[in-house]
Design an enzyme around this catalytic site. Structure first.
Site, PDB file in Angstrom:
ATOM      1  CG  ASP A 142      -1.931   1.136   1.131  1.00 26.11           C
ATOM      2  OD1 ASP A 142      -1.577   2.232   0.657  1.00 26.11           O
ATOM      3  OD2 ASP A 142      -3.090   0.925   1.509  1.00 26.11           O
ATOM      4  CG  HIS A 143       1.527   4.044  -3.365  1.00 27.58           C
ATOM      5  ND1 HIS A 143       0.325   3.606  -3.843  1.00 27.58           N
ATOM      6  CD2 HIS A 143       1.552   5.369  -3.637  1.00 27.58           C
ATOM      7  CE1 HIS A 143      -0.336   4.613  -4.378  1.00 27.58           C
ATOM      8  NE2 HIS A 143       0.376   5.699  -4.262  1.00 27.58           N
ATOM      9  CG  HIS A 189      -4.289   4.257  -1.119  1.00 27.91           C
ATOM     10  ND1 HIS A 189      -3.334   3.277  -1.005  1.00 27.91           N
ATOM     11  CD2 HIS A 189      -4.444   4.453  -2.453  1.00 27.91           C
ATOM     12  CE1 HIS A 189      -2.951   2.889  -2.218  1.00 27.91           C
ATOM     13  NE2 HIS A 189      -3.610   3.592  -3.112  1.00 27.91           N
TER      14      HIS A 189
HETATM   15  C1  BG6 Z   1      -3.385   4.104  -6.726  1.00 24.17           C
HETATM   16  C2  BG6 Z   1      -4.740   4.102  -7.375  1.00 24.17           C
HETATM   17  O1  BG6 Z   1      -3.303   3.104  -5.764  1.00 24.17           O
HETATM   18  O2  BG6 Z   1      -3.188   5.362  -6.108  1.00 24.17           O
HETATM   19  C3  BG6 Z   1      -4.868   5.226  -8.366  1.00 24.17           C
HETATM   20  O3  BG6 Z   1      -4.902   2.867  -8.040  1.00 24.17           O
HETATM   21  C4  BG6 Z   1      -4.525   6.542  -7.726  1.00 24.17           C
HETATM   22  O4  BG6 Z   1      -6.174   5.276  -8.914  1.00 24.17           O
HETATM   23  C5  BG6 Z   1      -3.203   6.452  -7.012  1.00 24.17           C
HETATM   24  O5  BG6 Z   1      -4.450   7.519  -8.754  1.00 24.17           O
HETATM   25  C6  BG6 Z   1      -2.928   7.700  -6.204  1.00 24.17           C
HETATM   26  O6  BG6 Z   1      -1.639   7.636  -5.698  1.00 24.17           O
HETATM   27  P1  BG6 Z   1      -0.785   8.963  -5.459  1.00 24.17           P
HETATM   28  O7  BG6 Z   1       0.460   8.473  -4.814  1.00 24.17           O
HETATM   29  O8  BG6 Z   1      -0.566   9.589  -6.804  1.00 24.17           O
HETATM   30  O9  BG6 Z   1      -1.616   9.844  -4.584  1.00 24.17           O
END
Ligand code: BG6
Ligand code: NDP
Length: 524
Positions: free
Chosen positions: A213-214, A276
């Site tokens: 989960d980045h 997230h």
């Molecule tokens: C991803 C989703 O996990 O996170 C995307 O699949 C989303 O739809 C993205 O755009 C958002 O990540 P960040 O790091 O750009 O806020």
């Protein structure tokens, strides 16, 4: 503000004792232990994630001197490519992703670490070839059998890859570790997530499984626990007695882009909330673990999920609002409606926005609403958590002041401009009684940041699972959201969408959701 990361495994290799240093914190340096030598085996190496995130992250980590001397990457997917073709493609990708960090000489050294072998994901013979191919590379690069297997493929092929890893012997070794990285989406509901966990656990132990989960790796998300539990002034206030409500917002200006194939089967609740937003929520709401250790932290997060009040099957509209973007203007440019995006069904009922009110039935949070919202094609790109404190109990200035006193708000900015802002009231100089809301604002200096993929890759090399989701946490979030998603999907009708203009702050019903409680969203 120094930070030292400890390697949790024995370190008897040549890199033991070596440390990379990221300079530039406000007062000092952050030390990061260099991981042991490793092989990174990527499935789906011809794909978007490999090009845009994985390879540029490894390249930058090496540029920052945070990687061991001995490592290599073996890319694999169905596309036919030679090592050199793979290197050329990755060079273009790294140049595009890191225009400021790219250097031809650094690339020359890095490129020697890149290898490629085509593999059909259902072809066990191809996996056996891969198994034979990897051994001499491991010898050449002296990686001691340590393997990180990164699944950068669509989830549909995971099962056959995992089975073939076992059948070919690739996941069974006598030396070194094997860590498996699983990207999101992790299933599409409770049953599929559980099935995937059962499959993974047939072949790997939980300590080998890294569910991504980045968001957990974003700097100011990691900071939440430090901020809460390393400062004595906020924790006593962190409860229902002092906090009126909490808002968690992740808004995006981008639309679905080229990902309609996936998004049409997901929608915002699966794409953003199950992972997230609920992870941010858990970090804000959890109790302090006795020690800062991956499983102790993950235990506390799971307890939060278990204490969440289930959404009422009747009267769901008082708790959840969904939306889908219509056409509009974002950053002064005209953009099309979701239904007109390439690959999207003309009558799609997939939500691109959701807002919800969540309660936690426990001692600390009883009666405190958490408002969560996220959507695509909104007015700004922003991820933030705001803690709204209760108003002062008695306003002694009421005779001389007409306006209400704004309660204190603490804002944790996850992105952009990662930082923390506390608003409070002061006297306006000169005037007799005039309150002036002011802010204390800390913004992280950019220089010492690793991006989320750099952080998680490094942690995976170091065997640190703190920023990854454990099986029970994953299943718990799905068990809360699955009935909600099913209920919403059964009730949705094509004429309900689109219901918000691109570039706006979402559907008006989302404002009503919070305004019915006498509160307002923070502006986007
Ligand atoms: C991803 C989703 O996990 O996170 C995307 O699949 C989303 O739809 C993205 O755009 C958002 O990540 P960040 O790091 O750009 O806020
Ligand atoms: P891609 O669609 O680019 O797929 C990756 C590779 O998998 C492709 O290059 C292709 O390689 C192979 N592939 C694609 N479709 C199929 C199929 N139907 N059957 C078998 N193989 C297929 O995906 P991404 O790289 O974008 O994403 C990979 C994973 O990471 C997904 O789970 C995604 O959800 C997740 N993810 C991606 C993000 C991103 O920014 N891209 C962000 C967060 C998560 P070949 O044909 O050569 O085998």
């Amino acid at each position: 503000m120094g930070r030292t990361r400890k390697n949790t495994r024995n370190r008897d290799d040549i890199s033991a004792g070596v440390r990379g240093i990221i300079a530039g914190s406000t007062e000092g340096k952050c030390d990061i232990d260099i991981p042991d030598p490793f092989c990174l085996l990527i499935f789906g190496a011809s794909g978007d994630l490999t090009k845009r995130k994985i390879i540029p992250s490894i390249f930058r980590l090496e540029r920052l001197n945070l990687l061991p001397r001995n490592f290599f990457i073996l890319g694999s997917s169905r596309s036919e490519m030679t090592d050199d073709e793979f290197r050329d493609t990755m060079r273009d990708a790294v140049q595009a992703a890191l225009p400021d960090d790219f250097s031809a000489s650094a690339w020359k050294t890095f490129a020697k670490r890149l290898h490629y072998l085509p593999v059909g994901y259902t072809d066990v013979k191809a996996f056996k070839r891969l198994s034979r191919h990897i051994l001499p590379l491991e010898k050449e690069h002296r990686t001691n059998g340590n393997r990180i297997i990164y699944m950068a493929t669509p989830p549909t092929v995971l099962e056959s890859i995992i089975q073939n890893l076992d059948d070919s012997g690739l996941s069974k070794k006598t030396t070194g570790y094997t860590h498996v990285v699983i990207e999101k989406p992790f299933g599409r509901d409770y049953d599929t997530a559980r099935k995937l966990n059962i499959l993974l656990k047939t072949f790997f132990e939980e300590k080998q499984i890294y569910r991504m989960d980045h968001y957990l790796a974003k700097e100011n998300v990691q900071n939440i626990l430090m901020f809460r539990f390393a400062n004595s002034i906020f924790e006593p206030l962190w409860n229902r007695r002092y906090i009126d409500h909490v808002q968690i917002t992740v808004s995006e200006t981008i639309g679905v882009e080229h990902r309609a194939g996936y998004y049409e089967t997901a929608g915002v609740l699966r794409d953003m909330f199950q992972n997230h937003l609920l992870q941010l929520f858990a970090l804000i709401a959890m109790e302090p673990p006795s020690i800062f250790e991956a499983d102790r932290v993950r235990d506390e997060k799971v307890k939060v999920f278990r204490s969440m009040r289930p959404f009422p099957v009747d009267g769901i509209d008082d708790f959840v609002v969904t939306g889908q973007y219509g056409e509009g203007k974002v950053h002064k440019k005209n953009v099309v409606a979701y239904r007109d995006e390439p690959g999207v069904a003309p009558k799609s009922v997939i939500p691109t926005f959701a807002a919800m009110k969540v309660y936690i039935d426990n001692w600390r949070w009883n009666g405190v609403p958490f408002y969560l919202r996220s959507g695509k094609r909104l007015a700004s790109r922003k991820a933030e958590i705001s803690i709204h404190f209760r108003p002062v109990p008695h306003i002694m200035f009421s005779q001389s002041m007409e306006e209400e006193i704004e309660p204190n708000t603490l804002v944790l900015r996850v992105q952009p401009d990662e930082g923390i802002k506390l608003s409070f009231q002061t006297k306006n100089p000169g005037s007799k009684i005039c309150l002036n809301p002011v802010v204390m604002d800390f913004t992280y200096p950019k220089v010492f940041m690793l991006n989320a993929y750099e952080r998680v890759l490094l942690d995976c090399m170091q065997g640190d699972q703190m920023l990854f989701v454990r099986a029970d946490g994953m299943e718990q979030t799905w068990s809360l959201l699955t009935p909600l998603i099913e209920k919403l999907e059964s009730a949705i009708k094509t004429d309900m969408f689109p219901n918000y203009v691109s570039g706006s702050s979402g559907p008006p019903e989302a404002d009503a959701l919070i305004e019915q409680d006498g509160r307002r969203w923070r502006p986007l």
